[in-house]
Scaffold this active site. Structure first.
Site, mmCIF file in Angstrom:
data_model
loop_
_atom_site.group_PDB
_atom_site.id
_atom_site.type_symbol
_atom_site.label_atom_id
_atom_site.label_comp_id
_atom_site.label_asym_id
_atom_site.label_seq_id
_atom_site.Cartn_x
_atom_site.Cartn_y
_atom_site.Cartn_z
ATOM 1 N N GLN A 260 -7.424 -4.306 9.596
ATOM 2 C CA GLN A 260 -6.349 -3.895 10.501
ATOM 3 C C GLN A 260 -6.745 -2.671 11.331
ATOM 4 O O GLN A 260 -5.890 -1.914 11.789
ATOM 5 C CB GLN A 260 -5.072 -3.611 9.706
ATOM 6 C CG GLN A 260 -4.546 -4.843 8.980
ATOM 7 C CD GLN A 260 -3.215 -4.586 8.289
ATOM 8 O OE1 GLN A 260 -2.207 -4.319 8.929
ATOM 9 N NE2 GLN A 260 -3.211 -4.665 6.960
ATOM 10 N N ASP B 72 -3.634 8.083 4.423
ATOM 11 C CA ASP B 72 -3.112 6.750 4.724
ATOM 12 C C ASP B 72 -3.792 6.207 5.983
ATOM 13 O O ASP B 72 -4.215 6.983 6.846
ATOM 14 C CB ASP B 72 -1.594 6.852 4.940
ATOM 15 C CG ASP B 72 -0.930 5.488 5.034
ATOM 16 O OD1 ASP B 72 -1.528 4.492 4.586
ATOM 17 O OD2 ASP B 72 0.204 5.427 5.554
ATOM 18 N N GLU B 73 -3.893 4.895 6.107
ATOM 19 C CA GLU B 73 -4.488 4.228 7.288
ATOM 20 C C GLU B 73 -5.863 4.835 7.623
ATOM 21 O O GLU B 73 -6.149 5.181 8.770
ATOM 22 C CB GLU B 73 -3.554 4.351 8.498
ATOM 23 C CG GLU B 73 -2.153 3.832 8.274
ATOM 24 C CD GLU B 73 -2.058 2.318 8.239
ATOM 25 O OE1 GLU B 73 -3.113 1.658 8.181
ATOM 26 O OE2 GLU B 73 -0.934 1.796 8.265
ATOM 27 N N LYS C 124 0.817 -1.222 0.000
ATOM 28 C CA LYS C 124 0.000 0.000 0.000
ATOM 29 C C LYS C 124 0.847 1.267 0.000
ATOM 30 O O LYS C 124 0.489 2.265 -0.626
ATOM 31 C CB LYS C 124 -0.940 0.014 1.202
ATOM 32 C CG LYS C 124 -0.279 0.313 2.527
ATOM 33 C CD LYS C 124 -1.285 0.647 3.596
ATOM 34 C CE LYS C 124 -0.598 0.903 4.925
ATOM 35 N NZ LYS C 124 0.057 2.199 5.008
ATOM 36 N N THR C 125 1.987 1.241 0.698
ATOM 37 C CA THR C 125 2.837 2.435 0.748
ATOM 38 C C THR C 125 3.365 2.767 -0.646
ATOM 39 O O THR C 125 3.430 3.929 -1.050
ATOM 40 C CB THR C 125 4.005 2.226 1.721
ATOM 41 O OG1 THR C 125 3.480 1.891 3.011
ATOM 42 C CG2 THR C 125 4.843 3.484 1.844
ATOM 43 N N ARG D 209 2.224 -10.191 10.559
ATOM 44 C CA ARG D 209 3.546 -9.562 10.659
ATOM 45 C C ARG D 209 4.638 -10.538 10.240
ATOM 46 O O ARG D 209 5.772 -10.141 9.978
ATOM 47 C CB ARG D 209 3.849 -9.109 12.099
ATOM 48 C CG ARG D 209 2.932 -8.083 12.735
ATOM 49 C CD ARG D 209 2.684 -6.884 11.877
ATOM 50 N NE ARG D 209 1.480 -7.059 11.065
ATOM 51 C CZ ARG D 209 1.190 -6.350 9.987
ATOM 52 N NH1 ARG D 209 2.011 -5.430 9.562
ATOM 53 N NH2 ARG D 209 0.079 -6.563 9.310
#
Length: 770
Positions: A256, A225-226, A33-34, A616
């Site tokens: 998330q 973002d997020e 995503k980044t 993770r």
């Protein structure tokens, strides 16, 4: 095609090239995503959009810096510097530096951090002459933070009967007055706290249409973002700024969303397409991080949530190993397993320590894990916190214990003489210190002889009485230490000093965590006593325990940049990745937390939290749970987490299927913190064994002996038997010796080495006879 576009998969590229109108990018774990967010900004600039017209909002400064660096590589550093990119708070503070005078604030207003805000709140409560035990400063700040993040101003509060009734029911009827006084004091000082940066931005955009129009024209393209972590106040600001051009791109993953306790509202991302019916939606479903087994197990978990945006995360990575699930006998056994497995994998695969992470649900879990890693000489680092024995509340209780064996420990004395607060202020301490120095005496010597020295210290009668009560309390603990074990004394200290009440009354997430840490320290003491009792030459003294603590603490002063295993809560792990991830404590009421099982919304957030933990891991995730765990000195049965049942068995590898052992339920009973009287301490049914005076005495070897001979379920063991111990784990009996009522067994444990145990105390169970 531009070079950077060729680095994207089809869906990523489509999201990057959709420059106009509202866009939602649902980015599964490890899906890049980044990269999409940064390349989309670069693509806007390469397609003629002025960098001054782009606003990018993140949740951390680190994320903003990394994205800006990536963008600079594509468009050049000069243009990248023109971007309005940063955290919500930093961007809105920048806006308010220009617009705050419209609200009566100076443009150079002060931004109060948490400590500043707490100091103001303390003064407000004092000025209003309110009881600080009821109107606790931290609790009141949290309450006011909730108001501000939901745009409930002071006026709105007093116009809302439900809020007023709720605070009255909570025995805090003056909450509105505290809120008003706090806001007025900040305003008078020309200061804003972090929540004000959002609240006042909303206010200036709402009250002054020309200001809103100015920033709508400036920020023609907005990226967030997020987005799943935005609260109501952030949501409204973004919506207002984007309402003119609607070139809004939000990136996030509803799976998330784990920060509801901070005010994050998952409805913001779930309802995005209702807010913008013509929005384009792109789902990044390819996971580049984890193995197929990890991805599939994580999909099993998150599929159980009802409120979610459907997506099918997949990976072309290797299938990978199945996920081990270790069934530990106790939390100590679980920690020992983690340390041993890290050592084993590191040696076998030639990995570094920083390739490993241990992600736990609560900070208190770190204690046992830290100790197990130390015993294996495995260096570690606590992220987002400090080592267990360095935490304030732990050091406070340990300082009381240090005083019981060393009354000259002035550092410990000064730490606790007025904590919890008992009206012994700084002036009093200074007078006592000056007097003690003049008389060449220790502070404690002055305090234990107040009847003699009190009149000469210059202190009044009321203060001398408080000091007398304090020293009498310490002396009573010292007397108790002569007849009770260190766990019982430590629990009495925690209660009688008021330390437990102080922590119990703070119902913030931080306060609950601190209380859990005290519980874990008491668990450590209980385990220490039991272990030393069972060892042939055990030493269950307080001095021995504190020596172990001091040695453990000594290891905390190492280079933070060194190669270390990462220890952290799952909340802190979001956005990170590690080759090998351990997730301990997968038990009901721990993970999921007992505090978040009241509603479906809470349970689904716990499930998302486990999903974050599992994803993770790159190469291997290793799960564990314990069948028993210590709570406040009492061993309780633990039930495996429902999350373990929610994954298909074909992705899991169940280890150590040992039959469940009877659990020792001796220890404290009853409600430690309710209205019930504190239970009396029971003296041990058998005294702690004294060392033999004749150390050269020859002991008779035996063929067989009984474990726990006084118990109804006692068992017979012989040399060669495989046994299990609730703290040392599995081992083989090497030899038996001694008199029938005082038999010692030499046992080689798999993970703890060779131990010599007294069978009348040892908690052993036979696993096999060969």
């Amino acid at each position: 095609m531009s070079t950077y576009l060729s680095e994207l998969n089809d869906v990523q590229r489509q999201a990057v090239e959709a420059l106009e109108g509202p866009v939602m990018v649902i980015a599964g774990a490890g899906s890049g995503k980044t990269r999409v967010l940064t390349y989309r900004i670069a693509h806007l600039m390469n397609n003629g959009v002025d960098s001054f017209n782009i606003l990018a909002l993140t949740f951390t400064n680190k994320a903003a810096r990394e994205m800006k660096e990536r963008i600079a590589k594509v468009v050049g550093h000069s243009e990248a510097k023109n971007l309005w990119m940063g955290t919500f708070h930093s961007i809105f503070a920048r806006i308010l530096r220009v617009e705050a005078p419209l609200l009566g604030y100076p443009s150079n207003f002060t931004i109060y951090d948490q400590q500043d805000a707490l100091s103001v709140m303390r003064k407000v409560i004092t000025d209003l002459q309110l009881d600080k035990d009821i109107y606790k400063p931290k609790q009141m700040l949290n309450r006011i933070s909730q108001f501000k993040n939901n745009l409930i101003t002071v006026r709105a509060y007093f116009n809302n009967p439900e809020l007023i009734e709720a605070d009255e029911a909570a025995m805090k009827p003056k909450t509105g007055e505290v809120y008003r006084a706090y806001v007025e004091r900040c305003y008078k000082s020309g200061a804003m706290d972090f929540d004000d940066l959002l609240l006042r931005t909303n206010e200036v955009l709402t009250r002054f249409p020309e200001v809103l129009a100015k920033y709508q024209d400036r920020f023609r393209y907005i990226m967030v973002d997020e987005y799943q972590d935005t609260n109501h106040s952030q949501y409204l600001i973004v919506k207002a700024l984007a309402s003119r051009f609607e070139n809004l791109c939000v990136v996030g993953d509803d799976a998330q969303s784990i920060y509801a306790f901070r005010g994050a509202n998952i409805r913001n991302i779930l309802g995005f397409q209702k807010d913008y019916p013509d929005a384009k939606s792109f789902a990044l479903e390819q996971n580049y991080r984890s193995t197929q087994n990890i991805v599939n197990a994580a999909n099993d978990i998150i599929a159980k949530n009802k409120d979610q945006l459907k997506k099918d995360v997949w990976t072309s990575n290797d299938e990978g190993k199945t996920i081990p699930v270790y069934r530990a006998l106790t939390d100590i056994d679980e920690a020992r397993f983690i340390a041993s497995r890290i050592f084993e994998i590191k040696m076998r695969d030639q990995l570094n320590n920083n390739d490993f992470a241990v992600l736990y649900r609560t900070n208190a879990q770190s204690r046992a894990i830290e100790e197990a890693l130390r015993k294996k000489n495995i260096p570690y680092r606590i992220f987002g916190g400090i080592s267990f024995y360095q935490r304030k509340e732990v050091k406070d209780l340990i300082s009381y214990l240090r005083l019981l064996i060393n009354t000259n420990d002035e550092e410990a004395l000064l730490r606790v003489i007025n904590y919890p607060k008992r009206g012994i202020g700084l002036t009093t301490i200074q007078k006592l210190t000056v007097f003690a120095d003049e008389q060449k005496m220790t502070l404690y010597e002055v305090l234990e002889n107040l009847s003699l020295y009190g009149p000469r210290t210059g202190l009044n009668g009321g203060t001398l009485n408080k000091l007398h009560n304090f020293i009498t309390m310490l002396q009573s603990f010292q007397v108790k230490l002569k007849t009770h074990d260190v766990f019982e004394v430590a629990l009495e200290v925690a209660k009688q000093t008021g330390l437990l009440k102080e922590l119990r009354d703070d119902d913030t997430p931080e306060g609950i965590s601190r209380l859990e840490n005290i519980q874990e320290l008491l668990n450590s003491l209980q385990g220490f006593v039991e272990e030393q009792q069972q060892l042939d030459e055990g030493n269950p003294s307080l001095a021995n325990f504190l020596e172990d603590v001091a040695l453990a603490t000594d290891m905390d002063n190492e280079d933070e940049d060194a190669d270390k295993v990462a220890l952290m809560t799952v909340h802190l792990a979001k956005g990170l990745e590690f080759p090998i991830v351990f997730i301990p404590g997968l038990e009901e009421n721990l993970f999921p937390s007992m505090m978040n099982l009241n509603t479906r919304l809470e349970l689904e957030e716990e499930r998302r939290l486990f999903y974050v933990a599992l994803t993770r891991a790159e190469k291997q995730a290793i799960l564990s749970y314990s069948v028993s765990r210590q709570r406040w000195g009492k061993i309780i049965d633990a039930e495996p987490s429902r999350f373990l049942e929610e994954m298909d068995d074909k992705y899991l590898d169940w280890e150590n299927p040992t039959p469940m052992l009877p659990v020792n339920n001796s220890g404290l009973s009853g409600d430690l913190f309710g209205d019930k009287p504190v239970p009396r301490f029971k003296k041990k049914s058998q005294p702690i064994k004294k060392k033999l005076t004749n150390t050269t005495q020859t002991l008779r070897p035996l063929k067989q002996a009984q474990v726990n001979p006084g118990d109804a379920d006692h068992q017979t063991i012989e040399e060669g038997y495989t046994v299990v111990h609730d703290r040392f784990g599995k081992g083989k009996v090497l030899s038996l010796e001694g008199e029938p009522d005082n038999v010692k067994a030499k046992i080689l444990f798999d993970n703890s080495g060779e131990k010599k145990l007294l069978l009348k105390f040892a908690k052993l169970r036979v696993l096999s006879k060969n």
